[in-house]
Design a protein around this motif. Sequence first.
Motif: not given
Length: 378
Positions: A178-184
């Motif tokens: 979430w901090k780095y707005r990365h998809p998961v």
Amino acid sequence: MLKRRSPSGAEVRLFNTSTLNFSTPMPDTPYFKGRGAQINTPNPYHKLVYDSAPIPAEEWEESLQLATEYIPVHPKTILNKVESEDVGMGFSLNPYQGCEHGCIYCYARNTHTYWGYSAGVDFEQKILVKKDVPRLLTEAIKKPAWKAVPIMLAGNTDCYQPAEREFKITRQILEVLWKYRHPVGMITKNSLVLRDLDLLKQLASENLVHVCLSITTLDEGLRQVLEPRTASVKSRFKTLKTLADNNIPVMAMLAPIIPGLNDHELLPMAERAAEMGAGAIGYQIVRLNGDIGPIFEDWIHKALPDRAERVLNRIRDCHGGQLNDSRPGLRMSGDGKIADIIAQQYQLAKKLYFKDKKLPAYNLELHEQYKNGQLSLF
């Protein structure tokens, strides 16, 4: 649950559920309740192998009913590039190796031998814990050359297995993403995923997450012997509904389909998943590669002896006469008449219950703006 004593003095359990009615008593060899695997298969990488002699009945419980052991490990890398053309993901991340859920069919059992353990009972009792994952993940996705691609939690073992209650590594991973707005993407069969509803809602608000609930059966009696330490059937569907009600993209993975055990449930499971708000479904036919074959055979002859050979033969019918299958493009779906019927049921389920549904696309652009920990001013 009914119980009796065999002539040898061993306790024999009789299962009787309303759906399957499998009430034939098990053999005199005790069936160990609470674990999936009933044996430890030899590790092919060991010069010394496990003793294959049967454990005496009076020692069975003492030998197998051991507390789960958590073993810290320190890998240098944690992102695994998925090369298989049959799996729709780019990278997987596994905070734990081994899984206490005890699903008897689990393909990940074979990977436990690489760590020096058995794919059988060891896989469920000796859980390797990777506490350094959040730091290693941060370092990996902050590299200038890294381009955002959905990371799957977890491609091997369940990231919300019981160990997660104590170590909270999966939650730390979500905080990093979430901090780095990365998809998961996430796949689990544990209702513990709802603990992290706050983070999942944040990720979903930016189209950064999909959650997949693995659903194997509607029959709680079958669930208890097939995957003994997973969330109950009722809890799993409740979890699916809660995720959907909170606008988190969620799908149901109806897997594995085991012909002769749960193939008749594919349509009812799909209908129930649609009612609970699932946006998509998938399926796979069971395949028993490597050590999973003998582990599964041993289990089904003890747990469901009246239908063991019928189930095993139907699995073989889906995989060219073998329990295992490594054929690209076929190993997940199988071939032959039984596999064709299952595929037709799946297509019908999609047409009936998921005709106009699909999960939203991942946002792959946002991470580049947050790679340094905050939104770029430019």
